[in-house]
Each structure stands twice: as structure tokens, then as C-alpha cells.
Design a protein around this motif. Sequence first.
Motif, PDB file in Angstrom:
ATOM      1  N   LEU A  33       0.661  -1.242  -0.009  1.00 26.14           N
ATOM      2  CA  LEU A  33       0.136  -0.017   0.101  1.00 26.14           C
ATOM      3  C   LEU A  33       0.910   1.356   0.222  1.00 26.14           C
ATOM      4  O   LEU A  33       0.758   2.212  -0.670  1.00 26.14           O
ATOM      5  CB  LEU A  33      -0.978  -0.029   1.184  1.00 26.14           C
ATOM      6  CG  LEU A  33      -2.107  -1.054   1.216  1.00 26.14           C
ATOM      7  CD1 LEU A  33      -2.743  -1.126   2.642  1.00 26.14           C
ATOM      8  CD2 LEU A  33      -3.106  -0.644   0.045  1.00 26.14           C
TER       9      LEU A  33
ATOM     10  N   LEU B  11      -6.068   5.102  -0.453  1.00 28.50           N
ATOM     11  CA  LEU B  11      -4.823   4.362  -0.006  1.00 28.50           C
ATOM     12  C   LEU B  11      -4.504   4.498   1.255  1.00 28.50           C
ATOM     13  O   LEU B  11      -4.035   3.758   2.129  1.00 28.50           O
ATOM     14  CB  LEU B  11      -3.607   4.252  -0.971  1.00 28.50           C
ATOM     15  CG  LEU B  11      -3.855   3.496  -2.288  1.00 28.50           C
ATOM     16  CD1 LEU B  11      -2.761   3.853  -3.123  1.00 28.50           C
ATOM     17  CD2 LEU B  11      -3.927   2.116  -2.030  1.00 28.50           C
TER      18      LEU B  11
ATOM     19  N   HIS C 295       0.755   4.248  -2.853  1.00 26.72           N
ATOM     20  CA  HIS C 295       0.786   5.582  -2.477  1.00 26.72           C
ATOM     21  C   HIS C 295       1.769   6.337  -3.053  1.00 26.72           C
ATOM     22  O   HIS C 295       1.671   7.569  -3.747  1.00 26.72           O
ATOM     23  CB  HIS C 295       0.691   5.641  -0.914  1.00 26.72           C
ATOM     24  CG  HIS C 295      -0.009   7.000  -0.314  1.00 26.72           C
ATOM     25  ND1 HIS C 295       1.306   7.956   0.089  1.00 26.72           N
ATOM     26  CD2 HIS C 295      -1.115   7.388  -0.059  1.00 26.72           C
ATOM     27  CE1 HIS C 295       0.559   8.865   0.271  1.00 26.72           C
ATOM     28  NE2 HIS C 295      -0.927   8.788   0.371  1.00 26.72           N
TER      29      HIS C 295
END
Length: 70
Positions: free
Chosen positions: A18, A53, A22
Motif C-alpha cells: 500500500l 490508499l 501511495h
Amino acid sequence: MDYSTFTEAALEARLAELRQDHSDLEAAIQALSNAALPELIVIGRFKRKKLALKDEISRVLDYLNPDIIA
């Protein structure tokens, strides 16, 4: 996504994924913003996805650190 069944290692891996996504979106937003004719619709879409996110990163961190109160 229900993270309650994830192991700590799986949560750490998801968190890394993640954070990378991002960061990639931030780079894409910067590149598009610096264009001679920035595509504002695409930039807006990327910003919304980046915010989603960030929210998911927070959820994963809550599972990893349940004792910490934000």
C-alpha cells in the motif's frame, strides 16, 4: 477488506504494498502536474485513489498496533 484473518507478516507485506502504491501515485501526480497542459481529471482521480490508499494504510496500521489510540 477484512484484515482480522491476516497474519502479522501478511499485514506487514500488505502495508508495504500500500505504501508503495501511495508513493507511485504521488510521483504520477507530480509528473502530471508539471506537464504543460495538466490533465486535471486524471490528477483528481489519482488524488482520490491516493486518499483511499491512505485510509487503507491506517486500517492496516490499526490491526498491527491495536493498543495505540490515534
